[in-house]
Design a protein around this motif. Structure first.
Motif, mmCIF file in Angstrom:
data_model
loop_
_atom_site.group_PDB
_atom_site.id
_atom_site.type_symbol
_atom_site.label_atom_id
_atom_site.label_comp_id
_atom_site.label_asym_id
_atom_site.label_seq_id
_atom_site.Cartn_x
_atom_site.Cartn_y
_atom_site.Cartn_z
ATOM 1 N N VAL A 48 9.824 -1.336 -2.668
ATOM 2 C CA VAL A 48 9.218 -0.016 -2.521
ATOM 3 C C VAL A 48 10.285 1.074 -2.519
ATOM 4 C CG1 VAL A 48 7.780 1.385 -1.016
ATOM 5 C CG2 VAL A 48 7.291 -1.022 -1.282
ATOM 6 N N LEU A 79 5.132 1.142 -13.284
ATOM 7 C CA LEU A 79 5.543 -0.263 -13.214
ATOM 8 C C LEU A 79 5.738 -0.706 -11.767
ATOM 9 C CD1 LEU A 79 7.988 -0.538 -16.167
ATOM 10 C CD2 LEU A 79 6.222 -2.172 -15.641
ATOM 11 N N ILE A 80 6.333 0.185 -10.961
ATOM 12 C CA ILE A 80 6.573 -0.188 -9.550
ATOM 13 C C ILE A 80 5.250 -0.212 -8.799
ATOM 14 C CG2 ILE A 80 7.726 0.563 -7.450
ATOM 15 C CD1 ILE A 80 10.082 1.307 -9.192
ATOM 16 N N GLU A 121 0.835 -6.353 -6.995
ATOM 17 C CA GLU A 121 1.043 -7.803 -6.946
ATOM 18 C C GLU A 121 1.389 -8.242 -5.530
ATOM 19 O OE1 GLU A 121 0.537 -9.929 -9.482
ATOM 20 O OE2 GLU A 121 -0.284 -8.078 -10.291
ATOM 21 N N MET A 122 2.186 -7.406 -4.849
ATOM 22 C CA MET A 122 2.577 -7.731 -3.482
ATOM 23 C C MET A 122 1.353 -7.776 -2.576
ATOM 24 S SD MET A 122 6.066 -5.946 -2.476
ATOM 25 C CE MET A 122 5.608 -4.998 -1.080
ATOM 26 N N LEU A 171 11.251 -8.222 -5.981
ATOM 27 C CA LEU A 171 9.895 -8.772 -5.885
ATOM 28 C C LEU A 171 9.931 -10.278 -6.131
ATOM 29 C CD1 LEU A 171 7.023 -8.032 -5.358
ATOM 30 C CD2 LEU A 171 6.676 -7.706 -7.777
ATOM 31 N N VAL A 216 -1.901 -8.787 -14.887
ATOM 32 C CA VAL A 216 -0.560 -8.282 -15.190
ATOM 33 C C VAL A 216 -0.381 -8.167 -16.698
ATOM 34 C CG1 VAL A 216 1.862 -8.920 -15.209
ATOM 35 C CG2 VAL A 216 0.594 -9.006 -13.113
ATOM 36 N N LEU A 266 -1.730 -8.444 -3.472
ATOM 37 C CA LEU A 266 -2.496 -9.652 -3.800
ATOM 38 C C LEU A 266 -1.882 -10.875 -3.116
ATOM 39 C CD1 LEU A 266 -3.322 -9.262 -7.564
ATOM 40 C CD2 LEU A 266 -4.929 -9.709 -5.752
ATOM 41 N N SER A 267 -0.554 -10.955 -3.142
ATOM 42 C CA SER A 267 0.119 -12.098 -2.521
ATOM 43 C C SER A 267 -0.091 -12.106 -1.020
ATOM 44 C CB SER A 267 1.603 -12.055 -2.811
ATOM 45 O OG SER A 267 1.806 -12.172 -4.171
ATOM 46 N N ARG A 298 5.063 5.763 -4.656
ATOM 47 C CA ARG A 298 5.891 5.715 -5.857
ATOM 48 C C ARG A 298 5.207 6.390 -7.040
ATOM 49 N NH1 ARG A 298 10.612 2.810 -5.508
ATOM 50 N NH2 ARG A 298 10.974 3.908 -7.449
ATOM 51 N N ASN A 346 6.482 5.694 -10.407
ATOM 52 C CA ASN A 346 6.677 4.843 -11.581
ATOM 53 C C ASN A 346 5.539 3.823 -11.652
ATOM 54 O OD1 ASN A 346 7.578 2.912 -13.398
ATOM 55 N ND2 ASN A 346 9.697 3.396 -12.973
ATOM 56 N N LEU A 388 0.269 -4.540 -18.256
ATOM 57 C CA LEU A 388 1.539 -4.204 -18.894
ATOM 58 C C LEU A 388 1.317 -3.774 -20.340
ATOM 59 C CD1 LEU A 388 3.958 -6.833 -17.395
ATOM 60 C CD2 LEU A 388 3.833 -4.422 -16.934
ATOM 61 N N LEU A 395 7.795 -15.964 0.090
ATOM 62 C CA LEU A 395 6.378 -16.215 0.345
ATOM 63 C C LEU A 395 6.010 -17.652 -0.015
ATOM 64 C CD1 LEU A 395 4.061 -14.446 1.342
ATOM 65 C CD2 LEU A 395 3.408 -14.126 -1.016
ATOM 66 N N GLY A 442 3.845 1.504 -1.136
ATOM 67 C CA GLY A 442 4.454 1.647 -2.452
ATOM 68 C C GLY A 442 3.496 2.237 -3.461
ATOM 69 N N LEU A 449 0.839 -1.202 0.000
ATOM 70 C CA LEU A 449 0.000 0.000 0.000
ATOM 71 C C LEU A 449 0.869 1.245 0.000
ATOM 72 C CD1 LEU A 449 -2.975 0.849 0.211
ATOM 73 C CD2 LEU A 449 -2.659 0.989 2.661
ATOM 74 N N TYR A 483 2.549 -1.188 -10.072
ATOM 75 C CA TYR A 483 1.996 -2.489 -10.442
ATOM 76 C C TYR A 483 2.604 -3.619 -9.628
ATOM 77 C CZ TYR A 483 -1.441 -3.215 -13.914
ATOM 78 O OH TYR A 483 -2.637 -3.373 -14.509
ATOM 79 N N MET A 484 3.930 -3.545 -9.428
ATOM 80 C CA MET A 484 4.595 -4.582 -8.617
ATOM 81 C C MET A 484 4.048 -4.559 -7.196
ATOM 82 S SD MET A 484 8.531 -4.232 -9.659
ATOM 83 C CE MET A 484 8.983 -3.857 -11.320
ATOM 84 N N CYS A 485 3.791 -3.369 -6.666
ATOM 85 C CA CYS A 485 3.269 -3.275 -5.305
ATOM 86 C C CYS A 485 1.856 -3.852 -5.232
ATOM 87 C CB CYS A 485 3.286 -1.830 -4.832
ATOM 88 S SG CYS A 485 4.949 -1.216 -4.636
#
Lengths: 105, 191
Positions: B21, A29-30, A36-37, B33, A78, A39-40, A25, A27, A82, B40, A21, A19, A32-34
């Motif tokens: 981050v 793309l970053i 994904e984090m 990541l 994703v 969701l995981s 952030r 960017n 993308l 994980l 991130g 959250l 988007y990565m956050c």
């Protein structure tokens, strides 16, 4: 000893990191990565609850099926996301959130 | 899972998550990541979810992260050096994350149902093997092995067969969507 709460706290901290991130952030793309984090992190909660709720001597597989579906949807998300980012880069030559202000009014 | 392994993998997950981050270089973020997802996946394996742990590595740390790296390198995104971070957004993000982490920790510390250890919720494999209908699953269970992938398959195809097909359709729609999005429109000059 490791209890269910340990897993829930790890999951909550991972979600909070994602959250932070997403908000901090610039960017895309970053961001988007956050996502994904986050969701995981939700997946970790589901798997932990699944293991600690024993049904007929086995872990609760309904929860793990939900995790399976989440992972599938995340993979599809994703791919589409993308592609949108690539289209955005073509139009703006940038992946920073500041370059996309058309809806700002 | 022994406590030391739990703390190790939790530290890997959260530490690399923090690096995602904070890092300035998108390639570092993507690789962190991937490392975070491997940690994980190890936590999933410790929770006896072998199938989920495996697809976490295959799909997330493998496919999804390669896609991210591919896009980063395709667009040739440089590290954002010399740029000042967006201070209000950074403060907002950190404050919100800290508040949320505190909230979750407080809730969890007073959540009595969460105060169970794995050994308080033991799996009764032989017992489950008596009532299992499929011989392959019953044999595994009676031998004291948890046939995780087989049980996942049974649940997915027996209980959630329709949902599985909907997800398949979603993947198809996603594929078509990606092709449509990345197709260059006619007459639009690519700058």
């Amino acid at each position: 000893m490791i209890t269910l709460n340990h897993y829930l706290i790890v999951s909550g901290m991972l979600f909070a990191l994602g959250l932070a991130g997403v908000i901090a952030r610039r960017n895309i793309l970053i961001i988007y990565m956050c996502l994904e984090m986050m969701l995981s992190a939700a997946n970790l909660t589901l798997v932990a609850f699944s293991r600690f709720r024993v049904v007929d001597g086995l872990p609760d597989y309904a929860a793990q099926s939900l995790v399976f579906f989440t992972i599938t949807v995340a993979a599809a998300e994703v791919a589409v996301g993308l592609a949108i980012i690539v289209a955005l880069y073509r139009a703006k030559q940038s992946v920073e959130t500041e370059s996309v202000t058309k809806l700002q009014g | 899972m022994p406590s030391i392994l739990f703390y190790l993998f939790a530290a890997i997950t959260l530490g690399f998550g923090l690096l995602v981050v904070t890092s300035h270089n998108p390639v570092t973020s993507a690789l962190s990541l991937a490392a975070s997802f491997v940690g994980l996946a190890a936590l999933f394996l410790g929770l006896d979810a072998y199938f989920i742990g495996t697809i976490q590595i295959l799909v997330y740390a493998g496919a999804v992260m390669v896609l991210f790296l591919f896009i980063i390198m395709l667009l040739d995104i440089k590290a954002e050096e010399g740029k000042k971070p967006n201070i209000p957004a950074a403060i907002g993000g950190i404050v919100l994350a800290v508040v949320m982490a505190l909230q979750i920790t407080t809730i969890c510390s007073s959540f009595n149902m969460g105060n169970v250890q794995i050994k308080d919720a033991p799996l009764a494999l032989t017992q489950a093997g008596e009532s299992a209908k499929l011989p392959t699953i019953a044999n595994d269970l009676k031998a004291g092995v948890l046939p995780d992938a087989k049980l996942m398959g049974l649940t997915l195809f027996q209980k959630y067969g329709f949902h599985l097909q909907v997800v398949g359709l979603l993947l198809l729609v996603g594929t078509v969507g990606v092709v449509v999005l990345s197709k260059r429109e006619k007459g639009v000059k690519d700058a």
